[in-house]
Design an enzyme around this catalytic site. Structure first.
Site, mmCIF file in Angstrom:
data_model
loop_
_atom_site.group_PDB
_atom_site.id
_atom_site.type_symbol
_atom_site.label_atom_id
_atom_site.label_comp_id
_atom_site.label_asym_id
_atom_site.label_seq_id
_atom_site.Cartn_x
_atom_site.Cartn_y
_atom_site.Cartn_z
ATOM 1 N N SER A 176 -0.601 -3.644 -10.136
ATOM 2 C CA SER A 176 -0.164 -4.877 -10.785
ATOM 3 C C SER A 176 -0.336 -4.772 -12.297
ATOM 4 C CB SER A 176 -1.028 -6.024 -10.259
ATOM 5 O OG SER A 176 -0.875 -7.169 -11.073
ATOM 6 N N LYS B 29 -7.366 -3.753 -7.659
ATOM 7 C CA LYS B 29 -6.191 -2.955 -8.045
ATOM 8 C C LYS B 29 -6.613 -1.793 -8.943
ATOM 9 C CE LYS B 29 -3.219 -5.108 -5.731
ATOM 10 N NZ LYS B 29 -2.633 -4.428 -4.583
ATOM 11 N N TYR C 295 -9.730 -9.785 -7.530
ATOM 12 C CA TYR C 295 -8.446 -9.238 -7.051
ATOM 13 C C TYR C 295 -7.967 -8.129 -7.993
ATOM 14 C CZ TYR C 295 -3.396 -8.699 -6.848
ATOM 15 O OH TYR C 295 -2.134 -8.150 -6.829
HETATM 16 P P1 NAD Z 1 1.935 -10.470 0.889
HETATM 17 O O1 NAD Z 1 0.642 -11.153 1.132
HETATM 18 O O2 NAD Z 1 3.194 -11.177 1.220
HETATM 19 O O3 NAD Z 1 1.944 -9.060 1.655
HETATM 20 C C1 NAD Z 1 0.759 -8.330 1.919
HETATM 21 C C2 NAD Z 1 0.779 -7.969 3.392
HETATM 22 O O4 NAD Z 1 -0.392 -7.219 3.719
HETATM 23 C C3 NAD Z 1 0.780 -9.201 4.302
HETATM 24 O O5 NAD Z 1 1.834 -9.076 5.233
HETATM 25 C C4 NAD Z 1 -0.587 -9.162 4.974
HETATM 26 O O6 NAD Z 1 -0.545 -9.712 6.284
HETATM 27 C C5 NAD Z 1 -0.889 -7.678 4.969
HETATM 28 N N1 NAD Z 1 -2.317 -7.329 5.012
HETATM 29 C C6 NAD Z 1 -3.309 -7.789 4.207
HETATM 30 N N2 NAD Z 1 -4.482 -7.222 4.540
HETATM 31 C C7 NAD Z 1 -4.224 -6.363 5.573
HETATM 32 C C8 NAD Z 1 -5.030 -5.488 6.350
HETATM 33 N N3 NAD Z 1 -6.338 -5.371 6.138
HETATM 34 N N4 NAD Z 1 -4.431 -4.752 7.322
HETATM 35 C C9 NAD Z 1 -3.101 -4.881 7.572
HETATM 36 N N5 NAD Z 1 -2.300 -5.684 6.868
HETATM 37 C C10 NAD Z 1 -2.855 -6.435 5.870
HETATM 38 O O7 NAD Z 1 1.951 -10.002 -0.634
HETATM 39 P P2 NAD Z 1 3.115 -9.367 -1.496
HETATM 40 O O8 NAD Z 1 3.448 -10.327 -2.559
HETATM 41 O O9 NAD Z 1 4.180 -8.838 -0.639
HETATM 42 O O10 NAD Z 1 2.329 -8.162 -2.181
HETATM 43 C C11 NAD Z 1 2.342 -6.854 -1.662
HETATM 44 C C12 NAD Z 1 1.409 -5.989 -2.499
HETATM 45 O O11 NAD Z 1 1.834 -6.009 -3.844
HETATM 46 C C13 NAD Z 1 -0.044 -6.460 -2.505
HETATM 47 O O12 NAD Z 1 -0.880 -5.310 -2.503
HETATM 48 C C14 NAD Z 1 -0.157 -7.202 -3.801
HETATM 49 O O13 NAD Z 1 -1.474 -7.211 -4.295
HETATM 50 C C15 NAD Z 1 0.755 -6.379 -4.698
HETATM 51 N N6 NAD Z 1 1.264 -7.149 -5.838
HETATM 52 C C16 NAD Z 1 1.916 -8.328 -5.615
HETATM 53 C C17 NAD Z 1 2.369 -9.076 -6.688
HETATM 54 C C18 NAD Z 1 3.067 -10.399 -6.468
HETATM 55 O O14 NAD Z 1 3.216 -11.154 -7.412
HETATM 56 N N7 NAD Z 1 3.528 -10.730 -5.274
HETATM 57 C C19 NAD Z 1 2.176 -8.609 -7.990
HETATM 58 C C20 NAD Z 1 1.538 -7.386 -8.184
HETATM 59 C C21 NAD Z 1 1.081 -6.660 -7.094
HETATM 60 C C1 UD1 Z 2 -0.744 -14.098 -11.450
HETATM 61 C C2 UD1 Z 2 -2.081 -13.409 -11.389
HETATM 62 C C3 UD1 Z 2 -1.902 -11.924 -11.414
HETATM 63 C C4 UD1 Z 2 -0.975 -11.478 -10.291
HETATM 64 C C5 UD1 Z 2 0.346 -12.241 -10.438
HETATM 65 C C6 UD1 Z 2 1.320 -11.926 -9.360
HETATM 66 C C7 UD1 Z 2 -3.618 -15.016 -12.451
HETATM 67 C C8 UD1 Z 2 -4.511 -15.269 -13.608
HETATM 68 N N1 UD1 Z 2 -2.917 -13.855 -12.507
HETATM 69 O O1 UD1 Z 2 -0.110 -13.732 -12.649
HETATM 70 O O2 UD1 Z 2 -3.143 -11.261 -11.256
HETATM 71 O O3 UD1 Z 2 -0.744 -10.089 -10.339
HETATM 72 O O4 UD1 Z 2 0.081 -13.648 -10.395
HETATM 73 O O5 UD1 Z 2 0.837 -12.363 -8.118
HETATM 74 O O6 UD1 Z 2 -3.541 -15.792 -11.515
HETATM 75 N N2 UD1 Z 2 1.954 -21.537 -14.227
HETATM 76 C C9 UD1 Z 2 2.100 -22.881 -14.422
HETATM 77 N N3 UD1 Z 2 1.977 -23.718 -13.347
HETATM 78 C C10 UD1 Z 2 1.731 -23.261 -12.074
HETATM 79 C C11 UD1 Z 2 1.572 -21.857 -11.890
HETATM 80 C C12 UD1 Z 2 1.688 -21.034 -12.989
HETATM 81 O O7 UD1 Z 2 2.335 -23.336 -15.528
HETATM 82 O O8 UD1 Z 2 1.620 -24.074 -11.138
HETATM 83 C C13 UD1 Z 2 2.148 -20.618 -15.388
HETATM 84 C C14 UD1 Z 2 0.990 -19.697 -15.675
HETATM 85 O O9 UD1 Z 2 0.093 -20.272 -16.562
HETATM 86 C C15 UD1 Z 2 1.724 -18.464 -16.253
HETATM 87 C C16 UD1 Z 2 3.065 -18.467 -15.535
HETATM 88 O O10 UD1 Z 2 3.241 -19.784 -15.047
HETATM 89 O O11 UD1 Z 2 1.969 -18.652 -17.617
HETATM 90 C C17 UD1 Z 2 3.124 -17.499 -14.364
HETATM 91 O O12 UD1 Z 2 2.018 -17.744 -13.493
HETATM 92 P P1 UD1 Z 2 1.860 -16.979 -12.091
HETATM 93 O O13 UD1 Z 2 3.131 -17.083 -11.340
HETATM 94 O O14 UD1 Z 2 0.635 -17.474 -11.436
HETATM 95 O O15 UD1 Z 2 1.718 -15.452 -12.493
HETATM 96 P P2 UD1 Z 2 0.682 -14.754 -13.515
HETATM 97 O O16 UD1 Z 2 -0.280 -15.711 -14.085
HETATM 98 O O17 UD1 Z 2 1.475 -13.943 -14.451
#
Ligand code: NAD
Ligand code: UD1
Length: 337
Positions: free
Chosen positions: A124, A153, A149
């Site tokens: 991330s 990562k 969290y």
């Molecule tokens: P998500 O929660 O939709 O998907 C994660 C999946 O992993 C889920 O289906 C969950 O059931 C499964 N899981 C969790 N723990 C497990 C375990 N111990 N064994 C088996 N399955 C397990 O999340 P996502 O948004 O699809 O994210 C996927 C990956 O990308 C994650 O590692 C997340 O940290 C990373 N990531 C997501 C974002 C974002 O904004 N969505 C941003 C940066 C990184």
């Molecule tokens: C967040 C996580 C980051 C993670 C990413 C994707 C935090 C501090 N960081 O990032 O670790 O990798 O999500 O899952 O939580 N906002 C509002 N109102 C809301 C929600 C968000 O104004 O109800 C604003 C936030 O202040 C930010 C922007 O929207 O400026 C995006 O927020 P968000 O979607 O939570 O993502 P990040 O903060 O970038």
């Protein structure tokens, strides 16, 4: 290539399955459904005509993993499985370290034992903490992460780097995602957060569909164009396709590589509310609230390295991201359930 996708029923995982299958790869999924629904796999099958092979279980279960590697013999792993709620990670740090770190170590041990040494990991942009400047390049300093969290990562990135340093026959690609949003064009797949969403776009979508009252804008006194936080929102299908390109790269035995997956554009909270209002056809109500602790002002990627080395770049803009998210949300107001 045959690929094991951990966390493949989740938001990014399920969209990646579609892109992998459409690119001709064979997919095997392991997921314990802690934050997802197996219905997403039916939707993948509806879109692609292929039902992914699915093992329901936990990546901390070494016997299950050895069984999967023995039966399926995947050539590479795309590792999405993990817990991802930033706020919850501060109140339940042990659960996060156990799930994300112990889970990854168990996976890596099973890979080593089975002779599969190719892994693509979901990292991330959070590992950059508060960047000294934008756009953020992969060689920027990492480490000043403010929550458990984010630390998982960073630690997993370090574990993978150590494994590669000890044994150069591993191939490791660390993908640092910026802010994935949007949904598959079909309206059949999208993000399905449980309870009140933490992230901005799923929150806006719930306001649009009438399940939440208004959006809380977390601060309008940041040093940005309109005072609200600026982020690099990337369409989940573009992000998913980045994994297809990373898989092509890994088949060339590249060693250790790190890539940002972002668009290079930053949009403010108010710009995103306006874009979503346009997509859903009405002005969405919002109030200005306090800053959220731990938030930074601006974060967006320099995506040049992924373009140069993977031949990948994001193609979809925020209009399309909001239209697709709205199609999913309005067709499936209660998600997959
Ligand atoms: P998500 O929660 O939709 O998907 C994660 C999946 O992993 C889920 O289906 C969950 O059931 C499964 N899981 C969790 N723990 C497990 C375990 N111990 N064994 C088996 N399955 C397990 O999340 P996502 O948004 O699809 O994210 C996927 C990956 O990308 C994650 O590692 C997340 O940290 C990373 N990531 C997501 C974002 C974002 O904004 N969505 C941003 C940066 C990184
Ligand atoms: C967040 C996580 C980051 C993670 C990413 C994707 C935090 C501090 N960081 O990032 O670790 O990798 O999500 O899952 O939580 N906002 C509002 N109102 C809301 C929600 C968000 O104004 O109800 C604003 C936030 O202040 C930010 C922007 O929207 O400026 C995006 O927020 P968000 O979607 O939570 O993502 P990040 O903060 O970038």
């Amino acid at each position: 290539m045959k690929v094991l996708v951990t966390g493949g029923t989740g938001f990014i995982g399920s969209h990646t399955l579609v892109e992998l299958i459409e690119a001709g790869h064979d997919v095997v999924v392991v997921d314990n459904l802690v934050n997802s629904s197996a219905e997403s796999l039916n939707r993948v099958a509806q879109i692609t005509g292929t039902e992914p092979v699915f093992y329901e279980g936990d990546i901390r279960d070494q016997n299950l993993l050895l069984d999967i590697f023995g039966k399926e013999a995947p050539e590479a792993v795309i590792h999405f499985a993990g817990l991802k709620a930033v706020g919850e990670s501060s109140s339940k740090p042990l659960e996060y370290y156990d799930n994300n770190i112990a889970g990854t170590i168990t996976l890596l041990k099973a890979m080593k034992e089975s002779g599969c040494k190719n892994i693509i990991f979901s990292s991330s942009a959070t590992v950059y903490g508060k960047p000294e400047s934008v756009p953020i390049r992969e060689d920027f300093k990492v480490g000043e992460v403010t929550n458990p969290y984010g630390r998982t990562k960073l630690m997993i990135e370090q574990i993978l780097q150590d494994i590669y340093a000890a044994d150069n026959s591993w191939n490791v690609i660390l993908l640092r995602y910026f802010n994935p949003i949007g949904a598959h064009k079909s309206g059949l797949m999208g993000e399905d957060p449980q309870g009140i969403p933490n992230n901005l776009l799923p929150y806006i979508a719930k306001v649009a569909v009438g399940q939440l009252d208004h959006i809380n804008v977390f601060g309008n006194d940041y040093d940005t164009k309109d005072g609200t936080g600026v982020r690099d929102y990337i369409h989940v299908v573009d992000l998913a396709y980045g994994h297809v390109k990373a898989l092509e790269k890994i088949s060339e035995a590249p060693g250790l590589k790190i890539y940002n997956l972002g668009t290079g554009n930053g949009y403010s909270v108010l710009e995103m509310i306006r874009a979503f209002s346009k997509a859903c056809g009405r002005d969405l109500p919002y109030v200005i609230a306090d800053r959220r602790p731990g938030d930074i002002d601006v974060c967006y990627a320099d995506p040049a390295l992924a373009k140069k080395e993977l031949g990948w770049e994001a193609k979809r803009g925020i209009e399309e991201m909001c239209e697709d998210a709205w199609r999913w949300q309005s067709n499936n107001p209660t998600g997959y359930r």
